[in-house]
Design a protein around this motif. Structure first.
Motif, mmCIF file in Angstrom:
data_model
loop_
_atom_site.group_PDB
_atom_site.id
_atom_site.type_symbol
_atom_site.label_atom_id
_atom_site.label_comp_id
_atom_site.label_asym_id
_atom_site.label_seq_id
_atom_site.Cartn_x
_atom_site.Cartn_y
_atom_site.Cartn_z
ATOM 1 N N LEU A 280 0.920 -0.839 0.028
ATOM 2 C CA LEU A 280 -0.243 0.206 -0.255
ATOM 3 C C LEU A 280 0.960 1.245 -0.405
ATOM 4 C CD1 LEU A 280 -2.730 1.308 0.763
ATOM 5 C CD2 LEU A 280 -2.584 1.924 2.409
ATOM 6 N N ARG A 281 2.014 1.143 0.863
ATOM 7 C CA ARG A 281 2.549 2.214 0.799
ATOM 8 C C ARG A 281 3.477 2.350 -0.578
ATOM 9 N NH1 ARG A 281 5.977 3.712 5.987
ATOM 10 N NH2 ARG A 281 8.452 2.407 5.252
ATOM 11 N N ALA A 282 4.425 1.588 -1.118
ATOM 12 C CA ALA A 282 4.847 1.846 -2.120
ATOM 13 C C ALA A 282 4.026 2.431 -3.480
ATOM 14 C CB ALA A 282 5.997 0.066 -2.927
ATOM 15 N N THR A 283 2.610 1.190 -3.132
ATOM 16 C CA THR A 283 2.015 1.851 -4.516
ATOM 17 C C THR A 283 1.412 3.514 -4.228
ATOM 18 O OG1 THR A 283 0.848 -0.297 -4.488
ATOM 19 C CG2 THR A 283 -0.429 1.277 -5.482
ATOM 20 N N SER A 284 1.074 3.769 -3.021
ATOM 21 C CA SER A 284 0.325 5.434 -2.970
ATOM 22 C C SER A 284 1.754 6.154 -3.666
ATOM 23 C CB SER A 284 -0.042 5.429 -1.461
ATOM 24 O OG SER A 284 -1.582 3.904 -1.106
ATOM 25 N N ARG A 304 2.854 -4.363 -10.929
ATOM 26 C CA ARG A 304 3.146 -6.069 -10.176
ATOM 27 C C ARG A 304 3.038 -5.395 -8.749
ATOM 28 N NH1 ARG A 304 9.389 -6.408 -11.921
ATOM 29 N NH2 ARG A 304 8.956 -7.820 -9.927
ATOM 30 N N ILE A 305 3.637 -4.810 -8.282
ATOM 31 C CA ILE A 305 3.393 -4.660 -6.605
ATOM 32 C C ILE A 305 1.705 -4.879 -6.068
ATOM 33 C CG2 ILE A 305 3.519 -2.893 -4.549
ATOM 34 C CD1 ILE A 305 6.328 -1.666 -6.025
ATOM 35 N N MET A 306 0.947 -3.951 -6.795
ATOM 36 C CA MET A 306 -0.229 -3.737 -6.630
ATOM 37 C C MET A 306 -1.215 -5.349 -7.057
ATOM 38 S SD MET A 306 -1.317 -0.726 -9.160
ATOM 39 C CE MET A 306 -2.775 0.112 -8.852
ATOM 40 N N ARG A 307 -0.809 -5.784 -7.547
ATOM 41 C CA ARG A 307 -1.080 -6.904 -8.450
ATOM 42 C C ARG A 307 -1.346 -8.033 -7.024
ATOM 43 N NH1 ARG A 307 -2.779 -7.587 -14.762
ATOM 44 N NH2 ARG A 307 -3.958 -5.306 -14.393
ATOM 45 N N ARG A 308 0.065 -8.026 -6.668
ATOM 46 C CA ARG A 308 0.861 -9.072 -5.833
ATOM 47 C C ARG A 308 -0.241 -8.253 -4.761
ATOM 48 N NH1 ARG A 308 6.420 -10.627 -5.743
ATOM 49 N NH2 ARG A 308 7.072 -10.957 -3.837
ATOM 50 N N ALA A 309 -0.251 -7.752 -4.425
ATOM 51 C CA ALA A 309 -1.029 -6.957 -2.760
ATOM 52 C C ALA A 309 -2.892 -7.437 -2.950
ATOM 53 C CB ALA A 309 -0.742 -5.195 -2.653
ATOM 54 N N MET A 310 -2.959 -7.683 -4.550
ATOM 55 C CA MET A 310 -4.844 -7.553 -4.446
ATOM 56 C C MET A 310 -4.774 -9.129 -4.476
ATOM 57 S SD MET A 310 -5.372 -4.773 -7.172
ATOM 58 C CE MET A 310 -4.773 -3.416 -7.276
ATOM 59 N N ARG A 311 -3.566 -9.962 -4.962
ATOM 60 C CA ARG A 311 -3.833 -11.530 -4.420
ATOM 61 C C ARG A 311 -3.425 -11.915 -2.670
ATOM 62 N NH1 ARG A 311 -1.002 -16.164 -3.172
ATOM 63 N NH2 ARG A 311 1.035 -15.276 -2.625
ATOM 64 N N HIS A 312 -2.744 -10.827 -2.501
ATOM 65 C CA HIS A 312 -3.013 -11.569 -0.687
ATOM 66 C C HIS A 312 -4.617 -10.983 0.013
ATOM 67 C CE1 HIS A 312 1.098 -12.968 0.072
ATOM 68 N NE2 HIS A 312 1.353 -12.382 -1.523
ATOM 69 N N PHE A 359 -8.892 -6.313 -11.714
ATOM 70 C CA PHE A 359 -7.952 -6.893 -11.729
ATOM 71 C C PHE A 359 -8.792 -8.894 -10.954
ATOM 72 C CE2 PHE A 359 -4.389 -9.838 -9.263
ATOM 73 C CZ PHE A 359 -4.372 -10.240 -10.749
ATOM 74 N N ARG A 360 -9.867 -8.281 -9.836
ATOM 75 C CA ARG A 360 -10.448 -9.131 -9.374
ATOM 76 C C ARG A 360 -11.551 -10.514 -10.745
ATOM 77 N NH1 ARG A 360 -11.103 -9.108 -4.341
ATOM 78 N NH2 ARG A 360 -13.450 -10.486 -4.086
ATOM 79 N N GLN A 361 -11.648 -9.600 -11.855
ATOM 80 C CA GLN A 361 -12.255 -10.369 -12.928
ATOM 81 C C GLN A 361 -11.246 -11.886 -13.492
ATOM 82 O OE1 GLN A 361 -13.500 -7.097 -15.145
ATOM 83 N NE2 GLN A 361 -15.013 -6.263 -13.964
ATOM 84 N N THR A 362 -9.958 -11.337 -13.173
ATOM 85 C CA THR A 362 -9.478 -12.346 -13.818
ATOM 86 C C THR A 362 -8.415 -12.790 -13.084
ATOM 87 O OG1 THR A 362 -7.455 -10.588 -14.402
ATOM 88 C CG2 THR A 362 -9.333 -11.006 -15.496
ATOM 89 N N LEU A 363 -8.511 -12.491 -12.031
ATOM 90 C CA LEU A 363 -7.587 -13.596 -10.571
ATOM 91 C C LEU A 363 -7.925 -14.642 -10.713
ATOM 92 C CD1 LEU A 363 -5.398 -13.124 -8.379
ATOM 93 C CD2 LEU A 363 -7.011 -11.635 -7.232
#
Ligand code: ATP
Ligand code: MG
Ligand code: MG
Ligand code: MG
Length: 469
Positions: A280-284, A304-312, A359-363
């Motif tokens: 969240l910090r890196a992305t923002s 990449r950083i955002m999507r990684r967070a979104m998987r978590h 991303f949630r649609q394909t995750l």
């Protein structure tokens, strides 16, 4: 208890009292160095000042520099969630001398700040020096009264810093804090070094040499100082914690993540909250500094950083996008010092909302495919490059996201196979383009895409004048 915000101020105030100009953090996208992906240390904004190309109206400075280490030579992305001391985004506190003071002042400054202002017990500190740097070793003995076994001589490049293949360079000294015998790990230079017991808090670089193209190394006419200390690391120890993620600031973000996903911050999902808080910090901060998600270059690292967070987030069982709901907690914690964060709050929130919704649609479908692949695989087998490529190409899974997902299951990916599949796709695309009569443009485009392409960042990674500190 001093908060991270207080500790940052104590550091800057200390060096201001010692005659240093308090200079703002530079943006995460370096202004003066196109070969460097992100600002990864405090010295980046001063590179040309050190070499004498640029002049400032001060010869000593202090900063709290925003840093991202998620690509290129310094990549701590895979450490996040696993070590107590690494972030992708962190703040580096530093003091700098541009041909002004040198070792005999830099070492006493550091020692005084740590043991007087921060009141750290001396017997918890030890240092490393470059093996030939008798001067620094002597000074540590004299100034700090450290015994010989607490001044460790290191012969490797870890203690010799270079701005690039040529140019300013010199030995460095690293200050370590001993978090105590209950935590695994050995002192620097020992076989068990890479544990969390002895944590490097501060790195002092003594720029005293110049490396020439013909291999010669000479003494610099103007000796300079460049130091870097991780705010989160010094914060952890001053708050009596061992882990950066237990500091007040990181804890507030972890609790926001737990709240938004209705889960326990210290339960089985603990690791997910740590990754989410960090990313969240890196992305923002990246968005606040003008990086937007994209399919190449810096924007792809952000994605990449955002999507990684979104998987978590997904792993925690959340049914709706979550990341954008955490931005206000971050602004509350850090928007006081970093006003750009406050100014970009709406943009950050909206970008995260749109990206996560998409991303949630394909995750979910991608993760199902991944599980199906794994089911058919024998114990210990690696995921095929083709499967990883399909996850990338069809479901938008960056390779490192797939690797991160597999790591939890003790599996790895056939990276060479993935690269081959990627190269094949590029070749196919190239072939179909050449028929369209725009071959020349296409060749340029593909060349660029390859150089700054989506899986490798050789263009940034090269021999750039990247700071260790
Ligand atoms: P380490 O060996 O622990 O990875 P480093 O030697 O790579 O650290 P430096 O390049 O010397 O780190 O950076 C200066 C300081 O910045 C370090 O002493 C540390 O306090 C802090 N630091 C470096 N990397 C990170 C990170 N990924 N997250 C948080 N703090 C960091
Ligand atoms: Mg490192
Ligand atoms: Mg180190
Ligand atoms: Mg270091």
């Amino acid at each position: 208890m001093a908060s991270l915000n207080d500790i940052r101020s104590t550091f800057l105030d200390y060096f201001a009292r010692q005659g240093h100009a308090v200079v703002d953090s530079s943006p995460l996208v370096p202004r003066n160095d196109p070969t460097l992906m992100f600002t990864n240390s405090g010295m980046v904004q001063f590179k040309n000042v050190f070499t004498g190309l640029e002049h400032r109206d001060y010869s000593r400075a202090t900063t709290s520099q925003k840093c991202v280490r998620a690509g290129g030579k310094h990549n701590d992305l895979d450490n996040v969630g696993y070590t107590a001391r690494h972030h992708t985004f962190f703040e580096m506190l530093g003091n700098f001398s541009f041909g002004d003071y040198f070792k005999s002042e830099a070492i006493p400054f550091a020692w005084e700040l740590l043991t007087k202002d921060f009141d750290i017990p001396k017997d918890r500190l030890l240092v490393t020096v470059y093996h030939t740097d008798d001067e620094a070793a002597e000074m540590w003995k004299k100034v700090a009264g450290l015994s010989d076994d607490r001044i460790i001589r290191i012969p490797t490049d870890d203690n010799f810093w270079r701005m690039g293949p040529t140019g300013p360079c010199g030995p460095c000294t690293e200050i370590f804090f001993d978090h105590g015998p209950s935590i695994w790990g050995g002192p620097p230079g020992s076989p068990e070094e890479d544990g969390d017991r002895f944590i490097e808090i501060w790195n002092l670089v003594f720029m005293q040499n110049e490396q020439h193209e013909d291999g010669r190394m000479t003494d610099l006419p103007r000796q300079s100082i460049d130091t870097g200390m991780g705010l989160e690391r010094i914060g952890a120890l001053l708050q009596g914690k061992h882990d950066n993620y237990d500091t007040d600031l990181m804890r507030a973000l972890i609790e926001a993540s737990a709240h938004a996903t209705s889960s326990d911050p210290d339960g089985p999902g603990k690791m997910h909250h740590r990754v989410i808080a960090d990313h969240l910090r890196a992305t923002s901060f990246l968005i606040a500094d003008g990086v937007m998600p994209a399919n190449d270059g810096r924007g792809y690292v952000l994605r990449r950083i955002m999507r990684r967070a979104m998987r978590h987030v997904h792993m925690l069982g959340a049914q709706d996008p979550v990341m954008h709901r955490l931005v206000s907690a971050l602004v509350h914690q850090m928007g006081g010092h970093y006003t750009e964060l406050r100014e970009a709050q709406a943009l950050i929130t909206e970008t995260l909302r749109v990206e996560e919704t998409r991303f949630r649609q394909t995750l979910e479908r991608g993760l199902k495919l991944l599980d199906a692949e794994l089911e058919g695989m024998s114990e210990g087998a690696t995921l095929s490059g083709g499967a990883a490529f399909k996850l990338y190409d069809t479901f938008g899974f960056p390779l490192d996201l797939t690797q991160d997902a597999l790591r939890e299951r003790g599996r790895t990916v056939d990276v060479a196979g993935f690269d081959a599949a990627m190269a094949e796709q590029k070749a196919r695309a190239r072939a179909s383009w050449s028929g369209s009569g725009e071959a020349a443009d296409a060749a340029i485009w593909f060349d660029l895409a390859e150089r700054f392409g989506v899986t490798e960042f050789l263009g940034y990674d090269m021999e750039s004048a990247e700071g260790q500190v």
